[in-house]
Enzyme design. Sequence first.
Site, PDB file in Angstrom:
ATOM      1  N   LYS A 106       0.588  -1.229   0.072  1.00  0.00           N
ATOM      2  CA  LYS A 106      -0.096  -0.231  -0.110  1.00  0.00           C
ATOM      3  C   LYS A 106       1.209   1.214  -0.571  1.00  0.00           C
ATOM      4  O   LYS A 106      -0.037   2.267  -1.014  1.00  0.00           O
ATOM      5  CB  LYS A 106      -0.834  -0.102   1.301  1.00  0.00           C
ATOM      6  N   VAL A 133      -4.996  -3.405   0.160  1.00  0.00           N
ATOM      7  CA  VAL A 133      -6.357  -2.760   0.959  1.00  0.00           C
ATOM      8  C   VAL A 133      -7.413  -3.143   1.652  1.00  0.00           C
ATOM      9  O   VAL A 133      -7.340  -4.242   1.128  1.00  0.00           O
ATOM     10  CB  VAL A 133      -7.206  -1.621   0.240  1.00  0.00           C
ATOM     11  N   ASP A 202      -0.893   4.985   8.024  1.00  0.00           N
ATOM     12  CA  ASP A 202      -1.448   3.541   6.788  1.00  0.00           C
ATOM     13  C   ASP A 202      -2.727   3.945   6.157  1.00  0.00           C
ATOM     14  O   ASP A 202      -3.107   3.508   5.474  1.00  0.00           O
ATOM     15  CB  ASP A 202      -0.996   2.410   7.810  1.00  0.00           C
ATOM     16  N   LYS A 206      -4.595   4.281   2.487  1.00  0.00           N
ATOM     17  CA  LYS A 206      -5.700   2.905   1.841  1.00  0.00           C
ATOM     18  C   LYS A 206      -6.292   3.815   1.999  1.00  0.00           C
ATOM     19  O   LYS A 206      -7.105   3.642   0.469  1.00  0.00           O
ATOM     20  CB  LYS A 206      -5.449   2.180   3.135  1.00  0.00           C
TER      21      LYS A 206
END
Lengths: 430, 430
Positions: A106, A133, A202, A206
């Site tokens: 990702k 994802v 993070d 996504k």
Amino acid sequence: MKNQVNVGLLGFGTVGCGVYRILEKNQEELIQRTGYGIKIQKILVRDRDKKRDLQVDTELLTESVEDVTTNPEIDVVIEVMGGVEEAREYILSALNHHKHVVTANKDLLALYSGELLTTAANHDCDLYYEASVAGGIPIIRSLVGGLASDRITKMMGIVNGTTNYILTRMTKEGADYQEVLKDAQALGFAEADPSGDVEGLDAARKMVILSTLGFSMKFNLKDVQVQGISNISSEDIDYAGRLGYTIKLIGIAQKDEGRVEISVQPSLLPSDHPLSSVNNEFNAIYIYGESIGETMFYGPGAGQLPTATAVVSDLISVVQNMRMGVNGQSVVLPHNKTELKNDEDVYSKYFLRLYLKDEAGAFSKVSALFGNYHISIEKLIQQPLKEKGAAEIVMVTHQTNRAAFNQVLSELKGFDIVYDVISSYRIEGE
Amino acid sequence: MKNQVNVGLLGFGTVGCGVYRILEKNQEELIQRTGYGIKIQKILVRDRDKKRDLQVDTELLTESVEDVTTNPEIDVVIEVMGGVEEAREYILSALNHHKHVVTANKDLLALYSGELLTTAANHDCDLYYEASVAGGIPIIRSLVGGLASDRITKMMGIVNGTTNYILTRMTKEGADYQEVLKDAQALGFAEADPSGDVEGLDAARKMVILSTLGFSMKFNLKDVQVQGISNISSEDIDYAGRLGYTIKLIGIAQKDEGRVEISVQPSLLPSDHPLSSVNNEFNAIYIYGESIGETMFYGPGAGQLPTATAVVSDLISVVQNMRMGVNGQSVVLPHNKTELKNDEDVYSKYFLRLYLKDEAGAFSKVSALFGNYHISIEKLIQQPLKEKGAAEIVMVTHQTNRAAFNQVLSELKGFDIVYDVISSYRIEGE
């Protein structure tokens, strides 16, 4: 026509070993589904001699990336090494050598999906990234396929397992952030340096990947307003609960009249909202479409086998495309112009907690300030704060825009009657 | 190469009009996604002169099926007329004339998917049917694609919107079945003859379609044990609630050691189970896989635009396949031998409610009977029943197999100390 597809693995950590295991265990089904045998030909590792839990033929292991990305025997390269710059270089090399690529990365996708997809398309190569994802949830596929005929208006969900694990335990046990974080690290749910997860980065990556697909626009990480969970206190969670809310780290991507807002922030959801009961390391994503209304996908957000399942499902698609001779034709590049909303156009309710001097007229000054910005208050709790001779105020506003609310926050911090603005959160899902 | 795809519609009811609307509204996006314009060429209706809400060029309407299924100008036939025998005949005719087919017809698929898919494959034609199960939820696609690399072990969910609407209102309002059913009919949530929905047949058809795909075996409707909701009383719902359960009509398809159980029945779920909060006409399906663990899909189970969205997404896949020249190649026929479980191999907990004579030793006779079949009791409520001078017993068993439980039920009905066995339900999700 050959009847075997050769795969090269870049990386042999948790997910890489999971891919190896699934390919070995399900060989027969894979042949049934694709008409081909699938064989791992080479695995790039840092150290061939390292002791591994999973025993493999040492002939498979190599420390030289060329053995994978430029190896004429290899048809498909699976990148599960992580990191950005090296992974990018290796994937570009693989694509330039006409190899199809499946990646779970990702970080890479959020930064370079445009370059990678264009390179793939130019070489008639596939580039699949379902695992990037929400691990085991086939959300990318659903956006590309099942919801293809609809216009997506909003995507909202829990897309980071580590923070959801921490918040779940804080909520259920009344425990403190630091305490639960340490535990999560000991259990392997959080990394030694947890900042990428707990600061929301993070999740932001996504949301960039989902937004790019869902709205067919190019986005960058800097387009996402990000706030992490490290400042959430057990008092905040407790107050939220008393007001009927649960705190979750929520990613939001929303489009109105062609303009988009993307954000990640701890948010209050009504406790009977389905996302409020998504616990521990699970992920869940709501998709809203003009025609479909709402639909929701729930599943494991990470973990060896769920992530590896997504990778191998992508591999199956690549092999099916090979059989049909149509690789590279399903690459979709964004075709809408990117337009972002201003803070003035992002509306929500807010939760706010602050300490106020306990003197005549203090609260009326605060409420006058809200009035100046046309923000009305829906719920209010006021109680004395013994230690400080002050009052603690917890309030829930009606809908307002982010610009107005931020302005109120900043003015409150300058008021002499305000000791401290403790916390504020967006409220969603009502 | 031509740049337009011509579509024929069989049927112009609710879903047909929805498809027409989406194709008209999203023409531009469809061109971007597929590279083709998509045009509706002919629409089969029973009566061209009927007054319609949706005004269309009357030249499009035809009462002759040949104008659609054998029309050389038509590339793709969309069947949204419903019914079985006519729809089957028309779809076969379309496939035999080399037209790709998209259908929303679960009744047809549950009975004839083998014949239809084989015919499609023989003519290199596509046959897509996402809309046949759970309207707006892209579940078929997820089983074929995203979860392709996993071994599915269980599928469980709410796949009928009408019964879920009725049960939701019965639960929330304490209302009676008949009363809510009448209301649901008035509101258009239930048909004038509701038996297909309320007796579980509709759900059973969907479970046949899901099981055929998920386990890659052929199944028939008679392989499904079906029980509907028409005997559920508000007392049952009330007792279930007091014991911490919610009653839902649940479809279950489960595989152990190669053998499968498929059933549809009102079942008790723990009230904090996510399926318990799936309300009104919404559907939700859990998929369990060996590698992925659990994943869940939630969304509108029916409705004009959600169902039409699924149909048009299928149409997009067909058109993309046309562009790539790979139609018919994604048809997957079952490749495992069908093996069904016996009742001895189907395990669950049960809820049981009965009226017992209020005399010495009565309950010990009942509990001895359970003991004979090695069924132990987890929870028990006993209270006097004024009207009858009898006792009402509500119990929850531990895990037992369906054969043993059915045997106990039948013996209880023969006991002279038992006035009546009121109800019994399977318990799932614990």
